[in-house]
Design an enzyme around this catalytic site. Sequence first.
Site, short mmCIF file in Angstrom:
data_model
loop_
_atom_site.label_atom_id
_atom_site.label_comp_id
_atom_site.label_asym_id
_atom_site.label_seq_id
_atom_site.Cartn_x
_atom_site.Cartn_y
_atom_site.Cartn_z
N LYS A 15 0.85 -1.20 0.00
CA LYS A 15 0.00 0.00 0.00
C LYS A 15 0.88 1.24 0.00
CE LYS A 15 -4.48 -0.54 2.22
NZ LYS A 15 -5.22 -0.19 3.44
C1 E4P Z 1 -8.49 0.59 3.58
O1 E4P Z 1 -7.84 -0.42 3.81
C2 E4P Z 1 -8.34 1.76 4.49
O2 E4P Z 1 -7.02 1.81 5.01
C3 E4P Z 1 -9.31 1.68 5.65
O3 E4P Z 1 -10.54 1.13 5.23
C4 E4P Z 1 -9.52 3.07 6.21
O4 E4P Z 1 -10.64 3.00 7.06
P1 E4P Z 1 -10.90 4.12 8.18
O5 E4P Z 1 -11.42 5.34 7.44
O6 E4P Z 1 -11.93 3.51 9.08
O7 E4P Z 1 -9.59 4.38 8.86
#
Ligand code: E4P
Length: 222
Positions: free
Chosen positions: A91
Amino acid sequence: MKLFLDSANLQDVENALVRGHISGITTNPSLLAKEPKSNFYEHIKKIVALIQADGRSLPLSVEVFATKPDEMIAQAQDIVQKIAYPGLNIKVPIGWDELKVIYALSKLGIKVNCTCIFTEEQCVLAAESGATYVSIFHCRLKDLGGDPVRVIENTRNLLDLRSHKSEIIVGSIRMQSDVLEAHLAGAHIVTASAKVLQQMSSHPGTDKSVQGFLSDFQTWLA
Ligand code: E4P
């Protein structure tokens, strides 16, 4: 319509794998920080071990935590080398300099999940730079007054126009209705917490129906 588990919690992973409803796992530094403090690589290896025990080579997203492009590229290669899991993808948050990282990693054959995305333009840039996944932050975009449904719809249309292989992952999901909304808008994948995924399985009508069937059958058996 694919569901990924958005968690770094080993019990969440185990509970999901044994039910077969997920097609991948996404983590991020905040999700990892929720877990008992341990060695980063050791924790990721524990997740990989659970995936491998299940027998499917599911995609697993692990986010770099370096901030400078050259350091991100080096860290990504280090993670890939140390984790040594074919389903691993790295990522990388979207950004002007981060495009260099996405492009460099894709040329090295390392799959990238470009994350922290809020606009169609960011998705297109990431996809053109070689990202395997583009991750749109659904509820965070709503929090800012944006319209994630429109962003997902437009992005899907733009990617389909170019026959892009990049897949849209929609994250930042808070309720089961967000999952349906994102999928209907054109998301290839929705990544959600263990809690949301479990909520999707239940309904008061289901409980009432099952109880009624069992009760009727017990009466008949008696
Ligand atoms: C995807 O993997 C994102 O990192 C994650 O869903 C972010 O979610 P949040 O907005 O609850 O931190």
